[in-house]
Design a protein around this motif. Structure first.
Motif, PDB file in Angstrom:
ATOM      1  N   ARG A  26       0.839  -1.200   0.000  1.00 31.72           N
ATOM      2  CA  ARG A  26       0.000   0.000   0.000  1.00 31.72           C
ATOM      3  C   ARG A  26       0.871   1.246   0.000  1.00 31.72           C
ATOM      4  NH1 ARG A  26      -5.464  -1.101   2.261  1.00 31.72           N
ATOM      5  NH2 ARG A  26      -5.604  -3.357   2.501  1.00 31.72           N
ATOM      6  N   TYR A  52      -8.448   2.875 -11.903  1.00 31.52           N
ATOM      7  CA  TYR A  52      -7.131   2.262 -11.809  1.00 31.52           C
ATOM      8  C   TYR A  52      -6.082   3.337 -12.018  1.00 31.52           C
ATOM      9  CZ  TYR A  52      -7.335   2.488 -16.898  1.00 31.52           C
ATOM     10  OH  TYR A  52      -7.449   2.921 -18.188  1.00 31.52           O
ATOM     11  N   ALA A  53      -4.854   3.036 -11.672  1.00 29.61           N
ATOM     12  CA  ALA A  53      -3.755   3.983 -11.831  1.00 29.61           C
ATOM     13  C   ALA A  53      -2.751   3.418 -12.822  1.00 29.61           C
ATOM     14  CB  ALA A  53      -3.084   4.255 -10.494  1.00 29.61           C
ATOM     15  N   ILE A  62      -4.495   8.631 -12.526  1.00 33.89           N
ATOM     16  CA  ILE A  62      -5.624   7.788 -12.127  1.00 33.89           C
ATOM     17  C   ILE A  62      -6.699   7.934 -13.204  1.00 33.89           C
ATOM     18  CG2 ILE A  62      -6.774   9.518 -10.684  1.00 33.89           C
ATOM     19  CD1 ILE A  62      -7.337   7.253  -8.713  1.00 33.89           C
ATOM     20  N   LEU A  86      -1.627  11.918  -9.931  1.00 32.27           N
ATOM     21  CA  LEU A  86      -1.307  11.595  -8.552  1.00 32.27           C
ATOM     22  C   LEU A  86       0.082  12.127  -8.243  1.00 32.27           C
ATOM     23  CD1 LEU A  86      -2.651   7.964  -8.312  1.00 32.27           C
ATOM     24  CD2 LEU A  86      -3.733  10.054  -7.559  1.00 32.27           C
ATOM     25  N   LEU A 107      -1.955  -1.320 -10.333  1.00 36.96           N
ATOM     26  CA  LEU A 107      -2.059  -0.246  -9.344  1.00 36.96           C
ATOM     27  C   LEU A 107      -3.534   0.127  -9.227  1.00 36.96           C
ATOM     28  CD1 LEU A 107       0.887   2.154 -10.165  1.00 36.96           C
ATOM     29  CD2 LEU A 107       0.469   0.988  -8.029  1.00 36.96           C
ATOM     30  N   PRO A 109      -6.543   2.114  -6.862  1.00 44.17           N
ATOM     31  CA  PRO A 109      -6.886   2.981  -5.733  1.00 44.17           C
ATOM     32  C   PRO A 109      -7.807   2.233  -4.766  1.00 44.17           C
ATOM     33  CG  PRO A 109      -7.290   4.088  -7.812  1.00 44.17           C
ATOM     34  CD  PRO A 109      -7.001   2.662  -8.124  1.00 44.17           C
ATOM     35  N   GLU A 122      -5.110   6.176  -1.288  1.00 45.54           N
ATOM     36  CA  GLU A 122      -4.343   5.002  -0.895  1.00 45.54           C
ATOM     37  C   GLU A 122      -4.310   4.059  -2.088  1.00 45.54           C
ATOM     38  OE1 GLU A 122      -4.054   1.783   2.692  1.00 45.54           O
ATOM     39  OE2 GLU A 122      -6.031   2.494   2.098  1.00 45.54           O
ATOM     40  N   LEU A 123      -3.117   3.869  -2.644  1.00 46.35           N
ATOM     41  CA  LEU A 123      -2.925   2.994  -3.797  1.00 46.35           C
ATOM     42  C   LEU A 123      -2.482   1.624  -3.329  1.00 46.35           C
ATOM     43  CD1 LEU A 123      -0.965   5.086  -6.426  1.00 46.35           C
ATOM     44  CD2 LEU A 123      -3.272   4.230  -6.614  1.00 46.35           C
TER      45      LEU A 123
END
Length: 156
Positions: A26, A52-53, A62, A86, A107, A109, A122-123
């Motif tokens: 995380r 998603y990132a 993101i 981000l 990745l 979120p 928080e990823l």
């Protein structure tokens, strides 16, 4: 979960991500938003179900996070589905990008929260679950629930 402490307020949790992925690691990142987007988030106009990132050109973006337009925002409102940048240290971004590329991870979120009036994301560095993993998790959850129910009946 975001780090619990003074000045931290939960906004949203991506429960679907916790259901579909194993979270290996995380990370906390800032998010670049306009003023009307922050006001809309405060009123609950946020959907992060399928977001998603991704690392693109050395920056972390993101995708798929929908922030509803602020009702009193007039022409200051940004596009609700625009990609948001981000904010993390460049070293962390390159490390995340290389792990995603080499190990085939995603990745995702996991949650959005206020930390001392700043919006943080928080990823999670995640690995996808198979169908049988999801079934095992559901079975464990129902077994835990049944044990708790029996203990509660025995103590009452």
């Amino acid at each position: 979960m975001p780090p619990a402490g003074k000045g931290t307020k939960q906004i949203a949790v991506n429960r679907k991500a916790l259901h579909d992925y194993f979270v290996l690691d995380r990370f906390e990142a800032g998010i670049e938003l306009t003023g009307t987007e922050v006001k809309s988030i405060r009123t609950g106009g946020l959907n992060m179900k399928d977001c998603y990132a991704r690392v693109k050109n050395g920056e972390l973006w993101i995708h798929g996070m929908h922030i509803s337009p602020y009702k009193q925002g007039s022409y200051f409102n940004a596009d609700p589905d625009r990609d948001k940048r981000l904010l993390m240290h460049k070293r962390e971004i390159t490390r995340l990008g290389s792990r995603v590329q080499q190990e085939g991870l995603a990745l995702v979120p996991l949650s959005l929260y206020f930390k001392n009036s700043l919006v943080k994301v928080e990823l999670g560095l995640c690995k996808g679950k198979k169908l049988y993993d999801k079934r095992n998790d559901a079975a464990e959850k129902s077994a835990r629930r049944e044990i708790d129910r029996k203990l509660k009946e025995a103590n009452a």
